[in-house]
Design an enzyme around this catalytic site. Structure first.
Site, PDB file in Angstrom:
ATOM      1  N   CYS A 154      17.544  20.871  23.830  1.00 31.02           N
ATOM      2  CA  CYS A 154      16.506  21.431  24.701  1.00 31.02           C
ATOM      3  C   CYS A 154      16.595  20.794  26.103  1.00 31.02           C
ATOM      4  O   CYS A 154      17.639  20.852  26.737  1.00 31.02           O
ATOM      5  CB  CYS A 154      15.148  21.211  24.039  1.00 31.02           C
ATOM      6  SG  CYS A 154      13.789  22.007  24.864  1.00 31.02           S
ATOM      7  N   ASP A 309      14.920  32.219  19.569  1.00 30.52           N
ATOM      8  CA  ASP A 309      14.292  31.123  20.317  1.00 30.52           C
ATOM      9  C   ASP A 309      13.370  31.699  21.389  1.00 30.52           C
ATOM     10  O   ASP A 309      13.816  32.422  22.275  1.00 30.52           O
ATOM     11  CB  ASP A 309      15.409  30.284  20.977  1.00 30.52           C
ATOM     12  CG  ASP A 309      14.910  28.951  21.485  1.00 30.52           C
ATOM     13  OD1 ASP A 309      13.713  28.837  21.733  1.00 30.52           O
ATOM     14  OD2 ASP A 309      15.741  28.036  21.621  1.00 30.52           O
ATOM     15  N   HIS A 338      13.782  28.055  17.802  1.00 32.98           N
ATOM     16  CA  HIS A 338      14.136  26.858  18.578  1.00 32.98           C
ATOM     17  C   HIS A 338      14.213  25.609  17.688  1.00 32.98           C
ATOM     18  O   HIS A 338      15.170  24.844  17.771  1.00 32.98           O
ATOM     19  CB  HIS A 338      13.085  26.666  19.677  1.00 32.98           C
ATOM     20  CG  HIS A 338      13.411  25.595  20.647  1.00 32.98           C
ATOM     21  ND1 HIS A 338      14.355  25.753  21.626  1.00 32.98           N
ATOM     22  CD2 HIS A 338      12.930  24.345  20.799  1.00 32.98           C
ATOM     23  CE1 HIS A 338      14.427  24.647  22.341  1.00 32.98           C
ATOM     24  NE2 HIS A 338      13.575  23.779  21.850  1.00 32.98           N
TER      25      HIS A 338
END
Lengths: 363, 195
Positions: A154, A309, A338
């Site tokens: 991320c 996601d 995600h």
């Protein structure tokens, strides 16, 4: 006659099911106090680790294995500044870290810990050219390896990208997990809400200092209010008697609610330079007194994406492989969300073994 | 006096908004009804009432999710988001100001004072680090130049004087272009510039 019997028997079955469901609901409610106690005793982190480096608040965890590492190049996991990093080592059998340790990698993870108000002036430069560089130098010296493999998740993926572009000589391989690179898309709600027209990040950081964890948490939950506020509690209530589910649910929820504040200046830079101006793909992203040029990344890169996601849509990470200077580049996409990329069953069955193989061939 | 640039009639604008809202509302309930009906139509006689209820609940949630997805992207939501954020920021700003004033009245040190000090220190640190980095780059450059000269002297047994080599830039810590000075990340400088 038989129609009448059928009707009576189906009516009786319906009544029985109703009574059973009611009884089950009573049982579920009676379990709540014990579950409450259990929820407060969730273990964070599954794989044994030791702290091998500390700087300010951050700690570098080294994952201990009985076997000596099979590969010389150490693997460093760089997590986002938004949550705590133990999602990568959540439960035995659902731990990315465990997979890497078992595959024979010398594995490390940066735990940034919680920033205080004093950290509000930390910039991306402090993290990329400061902390990450110091850790990478420490690892190179410790492992006696000229370079280190980075795995960034991320926001940690974006920071790893910045680091690799600025210090290409120190990185052997770069693996990105759902990392935001091209912020042009308005597919994700975060992209839309943090648009310059809708969000004054300067005023926000000037007033609040660090970006509060509660703000981040409520923003993430608001992205899918029906799932977060209605479906999730109902689903939990209905499966409360499933031990495995309850354990997983509590571990996951503990992590999800364990948000940390983001240092104010990092948040300002991230929102302004990436979400609002999309400078990274234009090779104009400033980090301290340097501009990041993605073409400087020449090491092998692996870009992992989750097709469902909603936090970092694929459109945000997909262009990465076309922007770098590497000849050896690959993209893997998995049908998950995600967080599913780190804890999902399919990710652990299908994706991570392939990633370990890919990295092993290059380590 | 009416504004020449703004030729929209406020009444028709309000009517348009009202109609749009009505349409959204009607669409939402039509969608709900449709999905619930299809869930009901797929009901099997063997299914127990709790299962049927779950099916209908799931259809309801699906419709609601779709509606929220649209709503969270709508200009109406974005407007209210902006207003809420502006309100929260203003509240926090005033709170900071008032708390700072209280501290100062008691001749104490407020968070703003510490922040200002931190900004000054960070700025100083940034300048020092930049200066050291530049000095390091120059030293690296000079070392490289010196090495070239030494090589030239060592191999310069020939009659003609060794050409002075153009210095190569020393090994840099980073390989990228320099950011323009105005983009330097000195938080203190940035904060002051905005004020």
């Amino acid at each position: 006659m038989s129609t009448q019997t059928d009707f009576i028997s189906s009516w009786a079955a319906a009544q029985t099911a109703m009574v059973q469901e009611t009884a089950r609901n009573f049982q579920r409610v009676s379990r709540l106090p014990s579950l409450w106690r259990r929820a407060r005793k969730v273990k964070k982190g599954a794989t044994p680790s030791e702290v091998v480096y500390e700087e300010d608040r951050l700690k570098l965890l080294h994952y201990v294995s009985d076997e000596p590492p099979r590969y010389r190049t150490p693997v460093l996991f760089v997590f986002a500044l938004v949550n705590r990093p133990y999602v990568l080592d959540l439960l035995p059998g659902k731990s990315v870290i465990e997979k890497f340790v078992q595959a024979g990698f010398d594995t490390y993870l940066i735990d940034w810990h919680r920033p205080t108000h004093a950290d509000r002036h930390h910039t991306l430069d402090t993290y990329v050219n400061g902390y990450i560089r110091n850790i990478v130098d420490h690892l190179r010296e410790r492992a006696g390896a000229p370079r280190v493999s980075l795995v960034g998740y991320c926001m940690g993926g974006t920071m790893s990208t910045l680091f690799t572009a600025l210090h290409p000589d120190k990185v052997a391989n770069l693996v990105l997990m759902a990392a935001g690179i091209d912020f042009e898309t308005r597919e994700g709600l975060l992209n839309l809400w943090s648009d310059e027209e809708n969000f004054d990040v300067d005023a926000f950081v000037d007033a609040f200092g660090n970006c509060p964890a509660e703000f981040l948490q409520s923003t993430f939950q608001m992205m899918n209010p029906v799932a977060n506020y209605l479906q999730k509690p109902l689903n939990f209530f209905e499966r409360m008697d499933d031990e495995a589910f309850v354990e997983e649910f509590f571990t996951m929820e503990t992590w999800l609610n364990d948000n940390v504040s983001i240092p104010g200046e990092v948040y300002r830079e991230f929102v302004k330079y990436l979400y609002q101006r999309n400078l990274l793909v234009k090779n104009q992203m400033p980090v301290g007194r340097h501009l990041v040029n993605l073409r400087n990344i020449v090491c092998p890169v692996l870009n992992l994406m989750a097709s469902r996601d909603d936090l970092v849509p694929c459109a945000q990470s997909e262009p990465f492989t076309d922007l770098v200077g590497s000849a050896d580049r690959r993209t893997m996409k998995l049908e998950t969300g995600h967080i599913g990329l780190a804890v999902g069953k399919r990710a652990h069955q299908e994706l991570w073994p392939k990633v370990c193989d890919w990295l092993g061939e290059r380590s | 006096m009416p504004d020449d640039d703004d030729d929209t009639d406020p009444i028709s604008e309000a009517t348009r908004r009202f109609t749009e809202g009505q349409e959204h509302f009607a669409r939402l309930w039509t969608d709900f009804a449709g999905k619930m009906a299809s869930a009901g139509a797929s009901f099997s006689p063997n299914a127990t009432p709790p299962d049927a209820a779950r099916g209908m609940r799931s259809a309801f949630f699906d419709a609601l999710t779709g509606y929220f997805e649209q709503y969270l992207r709508s200009p109406e939501f974005l407007d209210s988001w902006k207003q809420v954020m502006a309100g929260a920021i203003e509240f926090r700003r005033q709170l900071n100001e008032n708390l700072g004033r209280v501290h100062h009245e008691f001749q104490g040190t407020s968070r703003q004072d510490i922040d200002q000090l931190m900004i000054a220190l960070t700025h100083l640190e940034r300048r020092l680090v930049d200066t050291i980095e530049r000095a390091e780059e120059r030293i690296d450059g000079l070392s490289a130049r010196l090495q070239l000269l030494e090589k030239a002297v060592a191999g310069g047994a020939s009659s003609s004087p060794a050409p002075i080599a153009k210095p190569k830039p020393g090994p840099k810590k980073t390989t990228e272009k320099k950011a323009p000075a105005k983009k330097k990340s000195a938080p203190g400088k940035r904060s002051r510039a905005r004020k």
